[in-house]
Scaffold this motif. Structure first.
Motif, PDB file in Angstrom:
ATOM      1  N   ASP A   1      -4.070  46.324 -49.401  1.00  0.00           N
ATOM      2  CA  ASP A   1      -4.286  47.452 -48.490  1.00  0.00           C
ATOM      3  C   ASP A   1      -4.160  48.790 -49.210  1.00  0.00           C
ATOM      4  OD1 ASP A   1      -4.542  45.520 -46.558  1.00  0.00           O
ATOM      5  OD2 ASP A   1      -2.543  45.813 -45.714  1.00  0.00           O
ATOM      6  N   LEU A   2      -3.177  48.916 -50.097  1.00  0.00           N
ATOM      7  CA  LEU A   2      -3.011  50.153 -50.856  1.00  0.00           C
ATOM      8  C   LEU A   2      -4.213  50.416 -51.765  1.00  0.00           C
ATOM      9  CD1 LEU A   2       0.763  49.967 -51.861  1.00  0.00           C
ATOM     10  CD2 LEU A   2      -0.305  51.687 -50.382  1.00  0.00           C
ATOM     11  N   THR A   3      -4.718  49.353 -52.369  1.00  0.00           N
ATOM     12  CA  THR A   3      -5.877  49.505 -53.251  1.00  0.00           C
ATOM     13  C   THR A   3      -7.086  49.997 -52.476  1.00  0.00           C
ATOM     14  OG1 THR A   3      -5.048  47.693 -54.619  1.00  0.00           O
ATOM     15  CG2 THR A   3      -7.344  48.327 -54.919  1.00  0.00           C
ATOM     16  N   LEU A   4      -7.298  49.446 -51.302  1.00  0.00           N
ATOM     17  CA  LEU A   4      -8.438  49.879 -50.491  1.00  0.00           C
ATOM     18  C   LEU A   4      -8.293  51.338 -50.073  1.00  0.00           C
ATOM     19  CD1 LEU A   4      -9.069  46.719 -48.310  1.00  0.00           C
ATOM     20  CD2 LEU A   4     -10.751  47.868 -49.778  1.00  0.00           C
ATOM     21  N   ILE A   5      -7.083  51.774 -49.750  1.00  0.00           N
ATOM     22  CA  ILE A   5      -6.882  53.175 -49.402  1.00  0.00           C
ATOM     23  C   ILE A   5      -7.249  54.061 -50.579  1.00  0.00           C
ATOM     24  CG2 ILE A   5      -5.133  54.923 -48.879  1.00  0.00           C
ATOM     25  CD1 ILE A   5      -3.656  52.744 -47.261  1.00  0.00           C
ATOM     26  N   GLN A   6      -6.795  53.678 -51.771  1.00  0.00           N
ATOM     27  CA  GLN A   6      -7.100  54.497 -52.943  1.00  0.00           C
ATOM     28  C   GLN A   6      -8.601  54.548 -53.217  1.00  0.00           C
ATOM     29  OE1 GLN A   6      -5.514  55.514 -57.311  1.00  0.00           O
ATOM     30  NE2 GLN A   6      -5.030  53.471 -56.646  1.00  0.00           N
ATOM     31  N   ILE A   7      -9.263  53.416 -53.104  1.00  0.00           N
ATOM     32  CA  ILE A   7     -10.709  53.371 -53.357  1.00  0.00           C
ATOM     33  C   ILE A   7     -11.453  54.192 -52.308  1.00  0.00           C
ATOM     34  CG2 ILE A   7     -12.728  51.869 -53.356  1.00  0.00           C
ATOM     35  CD1 ILE A   7     -10.948  49.707 -54.626  1.00  0.00           C
ATOM     36  N   ARG A   8     -11.116  53.995 -51.058  1.00  0.00           N
ATOM     37  CA  ARG A   8     -11.833  54.695 -49.986  1.00  0.00           C
ATOM     38  C   ARG A   8     -11.576  56.192 -50.002  1.00  0.00           C
ATOM     39  NH1 ARG A   8     -10.171  50.022 -45.591  1.00  0.00           N
ATOM     40  NH2 ARG A   8     -11.910  48.590 -46.060  1.00  0.00           N
ATOM     41  N   ALA A   9     -10.380  56.587 -50.497  1.00  0.00           N
ATOM     42  CA  ALA A   9     -10.068  58.013 -50.591  1.00  0.00           C
ATOM     43  C   ALA A   9     -10.700  58.668 -51.817  1.00  0.00           C
ATOM     44  CB  ALA A   9      -8.560  58.197 -50.614  1.00  0.00           C
ATOM     45  N   GLY A  10     -11.186  57.851 -52.744  1.00  0.00           N
ATOM     46  CA  GLY A  10     -11.807  58.391 -53.935  1.00  0.00           C
ATOM     47  C   GLY A  10     -10.998  58.089 -55.174  1.00  0.00           C
ATOM     48  N   LEU A  11     -11.268  56.970 -55.818  1.00  0.00           N
ATOM     49  CA  LEU A  11     -10.515  56.564 -56.998  1.00  0.00           C
ATOM     50  C   LEU A  11     -10.751  57.535 -58.145  1.00  0.00           C
ATOM     51  CD1 LEU A  11      -8.867  54.197 -58.407  1.00  0.00           C
ATOM     52  CD2 LEU A  11     -11.073  53.378 -59.190  1.00  0.00           C
ATOM     53  N   PRO A  12      -9.694  58.145 -58.696  1.00  0.00           N
ATOM     54  CA  PRO A  12      -9.889  59.032 -59.850  1.00  0.00           C
ATOM     55  C   PRO A  12     -10.162  58.237 -61.103  1.00  0.00           C
ATOM     56  CG  PRO A  12      -7.565  58.964 -59.177  1.00  0.00           C
ATOM     57  CD  PRO A  12      -8.315  58.079 -58.223  1.00  0.00           C
ATOM     58  N   ALA A  13     -10.939  58.809 -62.004  1.00  0.00           N
ATOM     59  CA  ALA A  13     -11.255  58.133 -63.267  1.00  0.00           C
ATOM     60  C   ALA A  13     -10.037  58.075 -64.151  1.00  0.00           C
ATOM     61  CB  ALA A  13     -12.391  58.863 -63.969  1.00  0.00           C
TER      62      ALA A  13
END
Length: 298
Positions: A286-298
């Motif tokens: 769930d945390l990973t999806l939040i980070q991806i959906r919010a915009g994963l920084p490079a």
């Protein structure tokens, strides 16, 4: 059999080349721009042992209707919706369809649209598309196919796909094999995307326990869905994702950090939906999806 390979990318180009070299009747369904390139330059496939270019047969979605005997769907999940709208013209009542994608959502979608005609497909190959050139990085080229919902793989399909250069086999439980691969690539996606580093650096930063938790989460979803990961599959996942000094990163992470379309929802989002429907707690997923959906920084 008349074989249609949907997509001439890394996976489709590699398997299509090996099928063509074995004398199979292969046609690629591609976009008009890609068709122009292939007609002009042919399809170049560089494997660890050989560099070759072949002239290939191509069609576009506008060229139907023209049913094929066997369709291999080799596009990424991000292109699946478009493909589903295009392949209908090439599917006849006896056409066998083998999707070679990660996850399980595509199987459900195709089965709903073409009930009884879909087979499970599991490919293992490390290849990339370098411009319009297909480059295979490692010698491994395997294809595992099995029937769904109690059905068997037609003999003519097996005969068509058993060619030199491809380690072809029939899976007794292809659904279980697909779930096992899904659990691994989802765990790898969580590890790399959540901690934004290769495996070795995550371990050096003290992340080994969290890596094991990610594996436990994804394998737990598979088990609850009725497809527990084998001991060998679990050992392989742990070995790959906890190797000290490893530069391993998942293809999902590489796509995201490169700003490319990704299979995040297909691989992680769908797994989270299934986990929640099974009342499973998956905090790292769930945390990973939040980070991806919010915009994963490079």
């Amino acid at each position: 059999m008349r074989i249609l390979v949907v997509g001439a990318g890394a996976t489709g180009g590699a398997f299509g080349t090996l099928l063509q070299e074995a004398g199979r009747d292969v046609t690629y369904l591609v976009r008009p721009r890609k068709q122009e390139v292939l007609r002009r330059d042919g399809l170049r496939f560089i494997s660890p042992t050989t560099d070759r270019t072949h002239q290939v047969q191509t069609i576009t979605a506008a060229d139907g209707p023209k049913p094929f005997d066997l369709i291999l769907v080799t596009v990424k999940a991000t292109a699946l919706d478009g493909v589903l709208n295009e392949i209908g013209a090439f599917v006849g009542p006896e056409t066998a369809i083998i999707p070679i994608l990660n996850g399980m959502a595509h199987v459900d979608q195709l089965e709903q649209q073409y009930p009884g005609q879909v087979l499970g497909g599991l490919a293992r190959i490390v290849a990339t598309l370098d411009g319009d050139v297909v480059r295979q990085k490692m010698p491994l080229t395997s294809l595992n196919v099995g029937g769904l919902n109690g059905k068997t793989v037609p003999a003519q399909v097996s005969d068509a796909l058993a060619v030199p250069g491809v380690d072809f086999s029939i899976a007794d439980d292809v659904t279980g094999a697909l779930w096992e691969k899904w659990a691994f690539i989802a765990a790898a996606g969580i590890v790399n995307c959540l901690f934004r580093a290769p495996v070795g650096r995550i371990i050096d930063a003290g992340g080994r326990a969290r890596i094991l938790e990610a594996i436990t989460e994804t394998e737990g979803v598979a088990a609850a869905a009725g497809h527990p990961v084998s001991d060998a599959g679990h050992a392989q996942a742990v070995g790959i994702l906890t190797e000290p000094g490893s530069a391993f990163t998942s293809s999902l992470y590489r796509d995201l950090t490169a700003g490319l379309p990704s299979e995040a929802e297909h691989i992680l989002g769908d797994l989270a939906v299934r986990a929640h429907s099974l009342d499973l707690s998956t905090p790292l997923l769930d945390l990973t999806l939040i980070q991806i959906r919010a915009g994963l920084p490079a």
